[in-house]
Design a protein around this motif. Structure first.
Motif, PDB file in Angstrom:
ATOM      1  N   GLU A 235     -15.470 -10.903   5.497  1.00  0.00           N
ATOM      2  CA  GLU A 235     -15.977  -9.981   4.493  1.00  0.00           C
ATOM      3  C   GLU A 235     -17.512  -9.958   4.513  1.00  0.00           C
ATOM      4  O   GLU A 235     -18.157 -10.970   4.793  1.00  0.00           O
TER       5      GLU A 235
ATOM      6  N   PRO B  96     -22.037   2.480   2.116  1.00  0.00           N
ATOM      7  CA  PRO B  96     -20.586   2.347   2.245  1.00  0.00           C
ATOM      8  C   PRO B  96     -20.035   1.270   1.310  1.00  0.00           C
ATOM      9  O   PRO B  96     -20.740   0.315   0.944  1.00  0.00           O
ATOM     10  N   ASP B  97     -18.795   1.443   0.927  1.00  0.00           N
ATOM     11  CA  ASP B  97     -18.099   0.469   0.097  1.00  0.00           C
ATOM     12  C   ASP B  97     -17.864  -0.786   0.925  1.00  0.00           C
ATOM     13  O   ASP B  97     -17.110  -0.763   1.895  1.00  0.00           O
ATOM     14  N   ARG B  98     -18.510  -1.898   0.565  1.00  0.00           N
ATOM     15  CA  ARG B  98     -18.425  -3.089   1.399  1.00  0.00           C
ATOM     16  C   ARG B  98     -17.038  -3.726   1.399  1.00  0.00           C
ATOM     17  O   ARG B  98     -16.742  -4.556   2.261  1.00  0.00           O
ATOM     18  N   SER B  99     -16.189  -3.335   0.460  1.00  0.00           N
ATOM     19  CA  SER B  99     -14.821  -3.875   0.471  1.00  0.00           C
ATOM     20  C   SER B  99     -14.057  -3.413   1.705  1.00  0.00           C
ATOM     21  O   SER B  99     -13.047  -4.012   2.080  1.00  0.00           O
ATOM     22  N   HIS B 100     -14.551  -2.345   2.344  1.00  0.00           N
ATOM     23  CA  HIS B 100     -13.914  -1.830   3.552  1.00  0.00           C
ATOM     24  C   HIS B 100     -14.627  -2.284   4.826  1.00  0.00           C
ATOM     25  O   HIS B 100     -14.246  -1.879   5.930  1.00  0.00           O
ATOM     26  N   LEU B 101     -15.656  -3.111   4.684  1.00  0.00           N
ATOM     27  CA  LEU B 101     -16.456  -3.531   5.829  1.00  0.00           C
ATOM     28  C   LEU B 101     -16.100  -4.955   6.246  1.00  0.00           C
ATOM     29  O   LEU B 101     -15.807  -5.809   5.410  1.00  0.00           O
ATOM     30  N   ARG B 102     -16.148  -5.211   7.542  1.00  0.00           N
ATOM     31  CA  ARG B 102     -15.937  -6.552   8.078  1.00  0.00           C
ATOM     32  C   ARG B 102     -16.981  -6.814   9.169  1.00  0.00           C
ATOM     33  O   ARG B 102     -17.270  -5.935   9.987  1.00  0.00           O
TER      34      ARG B 102
END
Length: 221
Positions: A132, A150-156
């Motif tokens: 995460e 960008p929404d960091r919950s969707h980032l890896r």
């Protein structure tokens, strides 16, 4: 851990020039072993064979000592993707899963290899580890102006080892793609890639501060 599958091979990419590091970081010493030795040792436990890709001048050096566990050592190309293609040429045709791992990540565990290998099946072409993203990320244009957040919950943040169906990886590289990781090459060729949970200590050694961190970690263990 169970015995490695006979159809799994790993390419350890150690062909970088070390321009950001100021030298060939893959051969920097960690507790009496080169960084590449650490990476190959783990890959060898998880694979039937390991191909190590090194800079062309290193491959020609008669004094170069191949890492223990390496099945073959080959000269790399001028880009990361070219180096992986050099490694692919040395992987047996009967391999059905191929992992690609960076020598600059010496602390990837055998369990992480097993996780990405298990995740490759008939429904996906590749499985890659990621963690995460803790920081807020901004997309900017050439002038530095923020374009989006960008929404960091969707980032890896993606790591290696990355595991691939051998035919998907070979096909993607046969198309001549160039990218900073092999998952992007497979994605660009229409492949399906999934992300599994990565490891915090699977840190890429990029600069001198990273190397000092790695040396402290080895001593602490």
């Amino acid at each position: 851990m169970s015995a490695p599958r006979n159809d799994v091979w790993t390419i350890v990419v150690a062909g970088g020039s070390g321009s950001r590091f100021g030298g060939l970081k893959q051969f920097a010493e960690l507790s009496g072993r080169r960084m590449v030795d650490w990476a190959v040792a783990t890959a060898a436990k998880a694979s039937a064979g390991v191909v190590v890709v090194v800079p062309a001048d290193v491959a020609k050096d008669p004094d170069f000592v191949a890492p223990a566990g390496a099945s073959a050592v080959v000269a790399g190309g001028s880009t990361r993707s070219e180096s992986v293609r050099c490694g692919l040429a040395a992987v047996p045709d009967d391999a059905t899963v191929i992992c690609v791992h960076d020598a600059a990540r010496p602390f990837a565990t055998e369990e992480l290899f097993a996780t990405v290998i298990r995740a490759v099946n008939g429904a996906v072409d590749a499985a890659i580890p990621g963690i995460e993203v803790a920081d807020t990320v901004k997309v900017v244009d050439a002038t530095g102006r923020v374009v989006s957040t960008p929404d960091r919950s969707h980032l890896r943040a993606v790591q290696t080892p990355q595991a691939f169906r051998a035919d998907a990886l070979r096909a993607a590289h046969a198309a001549g793609g160039e990218a900073t990781d092999d998952a992007a090459v497979v994605e660009a060729n229409g492949g399906i890639v999934v992300v599994v949970q990565g490891e915090l200590d699977n840190r890429k050694i990029t600069g001198s501060a990273d190397l000092e961190w790695a040396r402290r970690l080895v001593v602490a263990e």
